[in-house]
Enzyme design. Structure first.
Site, PDB file in Angstrom:
ATOM      1  N   HIS A 184      -9.742  -1.254  18.062  1.00 22.54           N
ATOM      2  CA  HIS A 184      -9.526   0.095  17.543  1.00 22.54           C
ATOM      3  C   HIS A 184     -10.852   0.547  16.947  1.00 22.54           C
ATOM      4  O   HIS A 184     -11.173   0.253  15.820  1.00 22.54           O
ATOM      5  CB  HIS A 184      -8.446   0.062  16.469  1.00 22.54           C
ATOM      6  CG  HIS A 184      -8.146   1.392  15.865  1.00 22.54           C
ATOM      7  ND1 HIS A 184      -7.693   2.457  16.596  1.00 22.54           N
ATOM      8  CD2 HIS A 184      -8.229   1.830  14.589  1.00 22.54           C
ATOM      9  CE1 HIS A 184      -7.508   3.487  15.793  1.00 22.54           C
ATOM     10  NE2 HIS A 184      -7.832   3.139  14.566  1.00 22.54           N
TER      11      HIS A 184
ATOM     12  N   ARG B  48      -2.396   9.620  20.902  1.00 20.48           N
ATOM     13  CA  ARG B  48      -3.418  10.686  20.883  1.00 20.48           C
ATOM     14  C   ARG B  48      -3.797  11.057  22.313  1.00 20.48           C
ATOM     15  O   ARG B  48      -3.884  12.244  22.656  1.00 20.48           O
ATOM     16  CB  ARG B  48      -4.656  10.201  20.110  1.00 20.48           C
ATOM     17  CG  ARG B  48      -4.417  10.166  18.618  1.00 20.48           C
ATOM     18  CD  ARG B  48      -5.626   9.655  17.854  1.00 20.48           C
ATOM     19  NE  ARG B  48      -5.406   9.856  16.425  1.00 20.48           N
ATOM     20  CZ  ARG B  48      -5.890   9.071  15.473  1.00 20.48           C
ATOM     21  NH1 ARG B  48      -6.637   8.026  15.786  1.00 20.48           N
ATOM     22  NH2 ARG B  48      -5.655   9.331  14.206  1.00 20.48           N
TER      23      ARG B  48
ATOM     24  N   GLY C   3       1.359   4.721   3.459  1.00 22.82           N
ATOM     25  CA  GLY C   3       2.484   3.995   2.859  1.00 22.82           C
ATOM     26  C   GLY C   3       3.612   4.927   2.446  1.00 22.82           C
ATOM     27  O   GLY C   3       4.785   4.665   2.719  1.00 22.82           O
TER      28      GLY C   3
ATOM     29  N   GLY D  38       0.877  -1.171   0.000  1.00 19.91           N
ATOM     30  CA  GLY D  38       0.000   0.000   0.000  1.00 19.91           C
ATOM     31  C   GLY D  38       0.913   1.219   0.000  1.00 19.91           C
ATOM     32  O   GLY D  38       1.730   1.385   0.919  1.00 19.91           O
ATOM     33  N   ALA D  39       0.804   2.014  -1.052  1.00 17.31           N
ATOM     34  CA  ALA D  39       1.696   3.185  -1.175  1.00 17.31           C
ATOM     35  C   ALA D  39       0.873   4.469  -1.200  1.00 17.31           C
ATOM     36  O   ALA D  39       1.195   5.418  -1.894  1.00 17.31           O
ATOM     37  CB  ALA D  39       2.546   3.047  -2.437  1.00 17.31           C
TER      38      ALA D  39
HETATM   39  P1  A3D Z   1      -4.838   5.472   0.887  1.00 11.15           P
HETATM   40  O1  A3D Z   1      -4.073   6.735   0.781  1.00 11.15           O
HETATM   41  O2  A3D Z   1      -6.112   5.334   0.113  1.00 11.15           O
HETATM   42  O3  A3D Z   1      -3.856   4.268   0.488  1.00 11.15           O
HETATM   43  C1  A3D Z   1      -4.293   2.959   0.334  1.00 11.15           C
HETATM   44  C2  A3D Z   1      -3.531   2.375  -0.844  1.00 11.15           C
HETATM   45  O4  A3D Z   1      -3.861   0.993  -0.938  1.00 11.15           O
HETATM   46  C3  A3D Z   1      -3.892   3.019  -2.187  1.00 11.15           C
HETATM   47  O5  A3D Z   1      -2.714   3.561  -2.782  1.00 11.15           O
HETATM   48  C4  A3D Z   1      -4.455   1.863  -3.006  1.00 11.15           C
HETATM   49  O6  A3D Z   1      -4.109   1.906  -4.388  1.00 11.15           O
HETATM   50  C5  A3D Z   1      -3.801   0.678  -2.317  1.00 11.15           C
HETATM   51  N1  A3D Z   1      -4.471  -0.606  -2.563  1.00 11.15           N
HETATM   52  C6  A3D Z   1      -5.795  -0.862  -2.700  1.00 11.15           C
HETATM   53  N2  A3D Z   1      -5.974  -2.167  -2.936  1.00 11.15           N
HETATM   54  C7  A3D Z   1      -4.745  -2.750  -2.936  1.00 11.15           C
HETATM   55  C8  A3D Z   1      -4.275  -4.078  -3.104  1.00 11.15           C
HETATM   56  N3  A3D Z   1      -5.115  -5.096  -3.356  1.00 11.15           N
HETATM   57  N4  A3D Z   1      -2.948  -4.299  -3.029  1.00 11.15           N
HETATM   58  C9  A3D Z   1      -2.088  -3.287  -2.792  1.00 11.15           C
HETATM   59  N5  A3D Z   1      -2.464  -2.012  -2.626  1.00 11.15           N
HETATM   60  C10 A3D Z   1      -3.781  -1.751  -2.692  1.00 11.15           C
HETATM   61  O7  A3D Z   1      -5.189   5.147   2.424  1.00 11.15           O
HETATM   62  P2  A3D Z   1      -4.300   5.493   3.736  1.00 11.15           P
HETATM   63  O8  A3D Z   1      -2.885   5.193   3.455  1.00 11.15           O
HETATM   64  O9  A3D Z   1      -4.698   6.838   4.238  1.00 11.15           O
HETATM   65  O10 A3D Z   1      -4.926   4.431   4.761  1.00 11.15           O
HETATM   66  C11 A3D Z   1      -4.689   3.058   4.567  1.00 11.15           C
HETATM   67  C12 A3D Z   1      -5.515   2.214   5.537  1.00 11.15           C
HETATM   68  O11 A3D Z   1      -5.118   2.486   6.871  1.00 11.15           O
HETATM   69  C13 A3D Z   1      -7.030   2.467   5.493  1.00 11.15           C
HETATM   70  O12 A3D Z   1      -7.732   1.241   5.571  1.00 11.15           O
HETATM   71  C14 A3D Z   1      -7.284   3.291   6.743  1.00 11.15           C
HETATM   72  O13 A3D Z   1      -8.597   3.153   7.231  1.00 11.15           O
HETATM   73  C15 A3D Z   1      -6.275   2.672   7.683  1.00 11.15           C
HETATM   74  N6  A3D Z   1      -5.921   3.486   8.844  1.00 11.15           N
HETATM   75  C16 A3D Z   1      -5.770   2.826  10.031  1.00 11.15           C
HETATM   76  C17 A3D Z   1      -5.417   3.517  11.159  1.00 11.15           C
HETATM   77  C18 A3D Z   1      -5.253   2.778  12.450  1.00 11.15           C
HETATM   78  O14 A3D Z   1      -4.940   3.367  13.464  1.00 11.15           O
HETATM   79  C19 A3D Z   1      -5.458   1.355  12.500  1.00 11.15           C
HETATM   80  C20 A3D Z   1      -5.206   4.912  11.111  1.00 11.15           C
HETATM   81  C21 A3D Z   1      -5.365   5.554   9.892  1.00 11.15           C
HETATM   82  C22 A3D Z   1      -5.715   4.823   8.755  1.00 11.15           C
END
Ligand code: A3D
Length: 320
Positions: free
Chosen positions: A176, A152, A15, A10-11
């Site tokens: 969470h 936080r 990422g 995930g980038a």
């Molecule tokens: P975002 O910037 O959308 O990045 C997600 C990336 O995943 C995108 O670049 C997509 O192209 C890529 N992706 C989608 N499907 C696939 C796949 N099959 N294989 C590889 N890559 C794929 O999201 P983000 O970076 O802001 O957040 C990522 C995740 O973290 C989300 O599910 C959020 O809800 C979660 N998150 C969790 C917390 C916790 O504290 C647990 C906090 C903030 C965000």
């Protein structure tokens, strides 16, 4: 000795931030994997081009090919979709479960010895599913949430008391989500528990309750402000803290979504608990005694996580 290899699956926002931080801290060589063509390559090149000014030695590669994560020491998983305003973490379940299947199989095939930190939401259910799909040992697969939730809490407490956040410790248990359990009794300023600080007149019970609620809503507060996605600086920093604990065998006491089997009366559920993280991955789950109110909050949180795991099993029969 060769540098460790860090695979970021995930980038997106988290990422990319992880890659930047891992490079700046020289944690190892970094592979950014994403299905979106050009994004991981572009971010890897951009960060690599910051190297000469910053002065770090790390190679960065962007890819759509799981073969490139081969032999990774650490995998941090953020693949999937984040929340938009009005969405709960649980709304992401169906989409992100399919993503966990692809990621779990990729890790199983190419990086079976990695320490895996999942960040994708809804966290506790996704880390469980990722472990099931990857087949890695339970101690090598965990979820990042508690470090962020307690960071936080610490930030809000440090602001309230006007003290350095370094001297504030905070303890958050459970899933969470809205049912997370910030434990005031185990949270301290310079070793003084929060209830004592209320007694000393440092703050009121009402203010403390408001801070606990703000901690529970911490993710939604950022989503509401950003409008286009969720938090990424602090989530990335928290995951890096866990990765460093593993890579440097620090034996850090950190809360994370760990596989709890026996402790807390649970029989094999991923949920937020205090753990020891070192070279053995999640080396220990710390089983603390809860009072009646804390136990009731924890039970509520556990049943919310169980509900999500059940929903995953209903969506994907292979998990049942
Ligand atoms: P975002 O910037 O959308 O990045 C997600 C990336 O995943 C995108 O670049 C997509 O192209 C890529 N992706 C989608 N499907 C696939 C796949 N099959 N294989 C590889 N890559 C794929 O999201 P983000 O970076 O802001 O957040 C990522 C995740 O973290 C989300 O599910 C959020 O809800 C979660 N998150 C969790 C917390 C916790 O504290 C647990 C906090 C903030 C965000």
């Amino acid at each position: 000795m060769a540098r460790p290899k860090i695979a970021l699956i995930g980038a997106g926002m988290i990422g990319g931030t992880l890659a930047h931080m891992a490079a700046m801290k020289e944690l190892g060589d970094i592979v950014l994997f994403d299905i979106a063509e050009g994004i991981p390559e572009g971010k890897a090149l951009d960060i690599a081009e910051s190297g000469p000014s910053e002065g770090f030695d790390a190679s960065l590669k962007g890819t759509q090919d799981y073969a490139d994560i081969a032999g990774a020491d650490v995998c941090i998983v953020t693949a999937g979709v984040p929340r938009k305003p009005g969405m709960s973490r649980d709304d992401l379940l169906g989409i992100n479960l399919k993503v966990m299947k692809a990621v779990g199989e990729g890790i199983k095939a190419h990086a079976p010895n990695a320490f895996v930190i999942c960040i994708t939401n809804p966290l506790d259910a996704m880390v469980w599913a990722l472990r099931e799909f990857s087949g890695l040992p339970h101690n090598m697969v965990c979820g990042m949430a508690g470090v962020l939730d307690s960071a936080r809490f610490r930030h809000f407490l440090a602001e309230e008391f006007g003290v350095s956040m370094r001297d504030v410790t905070a303890f958050v248990l459970g899933g969470h989500g809205d049912t997370m359990v910030p434990l005031a009794r185990y949270s301290t300023v310079g070793g003084i528990p929060l209830p004592d600080l209320v007694g000393m007149g440092w703050t009121s019970q009402e203010k403390l309750d408001a801070i606990v609620q703000r901690t529970r809503d911490g993710g939604a507060e950022i989503v509401g402000l950003l409008k286009t996605g969720s938090a990424y600086y602090a989530p990335a920093t928290s995951a890096i803290e866990m990765a460093v604990a593993y890579l440097k065998d620090q034996k850090r006491v950190l809360p994370c979504a760990a596989h709890v089997d026996g402790a807390y009366g649970l029989d094999g559920l991923y949920v937020g608990v205090p753990t020891v993280i070192g070279a053995g991955g999640v080396e220990r789950v710390i089983d603390i005694k809860l009072d009646k109110d804390e136990q009731a909050m924890f039970d509520k949180s556990v049943s919310a996580v169980k509900g999500l795991v059940k929903a995953c099993k209903e969506i994907d029969g292979a998990l049942a």
